[in-house]
Write a protein that holds these residues in place. Structure first.
Motif, PDB file in Angstrom:
ATOM      1  N   LEU A 277      26.119  89.175  22.798  1.00 46.26           N
ATOM      2  CA  LEU A 277      27.441  88.974  23.428  1.00 46.26           C
ATOM      3  C   LEU A 277      28.143  87.758  22.841  1.00 46.26           C
ATOM      4  CD1 LEU A 277      27.033  89.476  27.290  1.00 46.26           C
ATOM      5  CD2 LEU A 277      28.323  90.898  25.703  1.00 46.26           C
ATOM      6  N   MET A 278      27.369  86.726  22.559  1.00 48.32           N
ATOM      7  CA  MET A 278      27.967  85.484  22.051  1.00 48.32           C
ATOM      8  C   MET A 278      28.134  85.510  20.536  1.00 48.32           C
ATOM      9  SD  MET A 278      28.923  83.465  24.361  1.00 48.32           S
ATOM     10  CE  MET A 278      28.864  83.681  26.139  1.00 48.32           C
ATOM     11  N   ARG A 279      27.701  86.597  19.922  1.00 46.07           N
ATOM     12  CA  ARG A 279      27.839  86.775  18.469  1.00 46.07           C
ATOM     13  C   ARG A 279      27.182  85.629  17.693  1.00 46.07           C
ATOM     14  NH1 ARG A 279      30.620  91.108  16.197  1.00 46.07           N
ATOM     15  NH2 ARG A 279      32.685  90.303  15.813  1.00 46.07           N
TER      16      ARG A 279
ATOM     17  N   TYR B   3      28.697  71.957  23.688  1.00 47.27           N
ATOM     18  CA  TYR B   3      28.033  73.249  23.506  1.00 47.27           C
ATOM     19  C   TYR B   3      28.594  74.296  24.475  1.00 47.27           C
ATOM     20  CZ  TYR B   3      24.611  70.449  20.990  1.00 47.27           C
ATOM     21  OH  TYR B   3      24.013  69.593  20.098  1.00 47.27           O
ATOM     22  N   THR B   4      28.336  75.548  24.153  1.00 47.34           N
ATOM     23  CA  THR B   4      28.590  76.621  25.110  1.00 47.34           C
ATOM     24  C   THR B   4      27.352  76.722  25.992  1.00 47.34           C
ATOM     25  OG1 THR B   4      30.016  77.812  23.582  1.00 47.34           O
ATOM     26  CG2 THR B   4      29.015  79.100  25.351  1.00 47.34           C
ATOM     27  N   ILE B   5      27.556  76.609  27.303  1.00 48.21           N
ATOM     28  CA  ILE B   5      26.410  76.622  28.221  1.00 48.21           C
ATOM     29  C   ILE B   5      26.464  77.876  29.105  1.00 48.21           C
ATOM     30  CG2 ILE B   5      26.117  74.103  28.235  1.00 48.21           C
ATOM     31  CD1 ILE B   5      27.507  74.117  31.013  1.00 48.21           C
TER      32      ILE B   5
ATOM     33  N   THR C 254      27.317  83.558  40.364  1.00 50.22           N
ATOM     34  CA  THR C 254      28.692  83.059  40.465  1.00 50.22           C
ATOM     35  C   THR C 254      28.852  82.267  41.758  1.00 50.22           C
ATOM     36  OG1 THR C 254      29.485  84.963  39.209  1.00 50.22           O
ATOM     37  CG2 THR C 254      31.121  83.759  40.481  1.00 50.22           C
TER      38      THR C 254
ATOM     39  N   LYS D  28      28.426  70.699  28.228  1.00 51.05           N
ATOM     40  CA  LYS D  28      29.528  71.650  28.042  1.00 51.05           C
ATOM     41  C   LYS D  28      30.612  71.108  27.109  1.00 51.05           C
ATOM     42  CE  LYS D  28      32.976  74.184  30.756  1.00 51.05           C
ATOM     43  NZ  LYS D  28      33.016  75.196  31.806  1.00 51.05           N
TER      44      LYS D  28
ATOM     45  N   ASP E 261      29.946  78.091  31.166  1.00 49.05           N
ATOM     46  CA  ASP E 261      30.938  78.777  30.340  1.00 49.05           C
ATOM     47  C   ASP E 261      30.827  80.280  30.525  1.00 49.05           C
ATOM     48  OD1 ASP E 261      32.280  76.652  28.895  1.00 49.05           O
ATOM     49  OD2 ASP E 261      30.355  76.290  27.905  1.00 49.05           O
ATOM     50  N   PHE E 262      29.591  80.756  30.660  1.00 46.55           N
ATOM     51  CA  PHE E 262      29.385  82.193  30.859  1.00 46.55           C
ATOM     52  C   PHE E 262      28.138  82.398  31.718  1.00 46.55           C
ATOM     53  CE2 PHE E 262      27.688  86.391  29.645  1.00 46.55           C
ATOM     54  CZ  PHE E 262      28.774  87.156  30.044  1.00 46.55           C
ATOM     55  N   ILE E 263      28.194  83.423  32.548  1.00 50.06           N
ATOM     56  CA  ILE E 263      27.075  83.703  33.446  1.00 50.06           C
ATOM     57  C   ILE E 263      26.372  84.971  32.988  1.00 50.06           C
ATOM     58  CG2 ILE E 263      26.514  84.459  35.792  1.00 50.06           C
ATOM     59  CD1 ILE E 263      28.496  82.396  36.816  1.00 50.06           C
TER      60      ILE E 263
END
Lengths: 225, 225
Positions: free
Chosen positions: B159-161, B110-112, B124, B107, B135-137
């Motif tokens: 979503l993460m573009r 990177y975005t995990i 969650t 993390k 970072d995102f679920i």
């Protein structure tokens, strides 16, 4: 669980956006431009919600509105790189000083979610750069709707499998909180007197808010965290 | 950015589910029941993806399939509380020992994201109980589709573009990884020899996986974190 508005409530858009605008357009009053830009926000979202334009990401609305402001009010044709850099400022806003630690305390006892008109990628980047320890990021592109639309408030409750009344919506904007209450959520108002930089922002005391606090740290204390 | 399958890859479903089943149904071999239950998983998801039934949350599929297994193979009519408690076991699975610290290291650079057939509320809750610092679920209810459907892999990239090729999908299941590659993602295989408890699980070596590791800590080291 607790849902947080981000721009203005958790993060300080005036400081973050002004700082970047001052670097890109040194000839313009960056604070004034940041505030003018922010004023285009609600009408742009309303156009999408009223159906007069298709779903459009906040990043793209931000880009369009800054481009127009610069042309119409400053006679400047900004380059693509300048617009990209300015739009990106909203991805890396600084948190208000009390936000990271207040959220960390609340997270120990509650599920804490961003519930923002920002898109997921923007909010994820902001969380990483500002140290916001979200359990879940509720970006507007999950629902393709903007607050104060009910799809957003009820959409988060549905994803989290809770009743709307089990969600506490936290914001520094009365329209956001009034809408949340209308859809059955509980509300907490956070004072952010510096939200608009040098422009005074009168704080709103509403008896229908369950909590009225001066920061997220104070909310954590009130909730026993 | 990095996307992680959860059940089996990040979390140890056999241990977590067996433990809870042993408490609820002490008369049954809990490990065998956990494995039988898990075998109903892929066919149940396929029914949804093939359109022979409407979108149904994993929690509800889990509940139905356990109820049927208990009736048909053990002659037991489970009570609602027993089914609730068993379904909830999937929300609070233990992590494999290397997962929390490996994810924390990744993390930083990177975005995990979780990219799982679990629903958002389930994932969650698991993240909070097992210490998974997502970072995102990316729960399946965001897309109302189950892996290996492309809506899931491409939905997260959207979503993460980012382009699909900028996503590294990490899993211990070859079908998940093969599908991810088919949609343009990069892949990493994680060995989890104990995934099925006492049942041996042959690990698959595939030259098309960019990485093949024995744990998430090893992936973090390989990626310089």
């Amino acid at each position: 669980m607790i849902a947080f508005d981000t721009f203005g409530t958790v993060a300080d858009w005036h400081t973050g956006v002004s700082r970047v605008l001052a670097q890109i357009f040194p000839e313009i009053d960056a604070s004034a431009l940041a505030r003018s830009w922010r004023r285009t926000y609600a009408p742009a979202l309303a156009e999408v919600e009223q159906g007069s334009r298709d779903w459009t990401l906040l990043d793209d609305l931000h880009r369009e509105s800054l481009d127009r402001l610069l042309r119409e009010e400053h006679g400047i044709r900004a380059g693509a790189d300048q617009l990209d850099a300015a739009v990106h400022a909203w991805h890396v806003l600084p948190a208000w000083p009390d936000s990271p630690e207040g959220l960390r305390r609340l997270k120990e006892r509650y599920t804490i979610c961003a519930l923002s008109n920002g898109n997921v990628a923007l909010l994820t980047e902001m969380a990483k750069s500002a140290g916001l320890p979200w359990d879940f990021i509720g970006g507007s592109d999950l629902w393709r709707h903007y607050k104060p639309s009910g799809e957003v408030y009820l959409g988060l409750a549905r994803l989290m499998r809770v009743d709307p009344g089990e969600v506490l919506m936290v914001a520094t904007h009365v329209t956001d909180l009034a809408a949340a209450r209308g859809f059955g959520l509980q509300t907490a108002y956070v004072e952010r007197p510096a939200e608009w930089g040098p422009e005074p922002k009168p704080e709103a005391h509403c008896p229908d808010d369950r909590f009225h606090v001066r920061g997220i740290d104070e909310l954590a204390t009130l909730l026993g965290c």
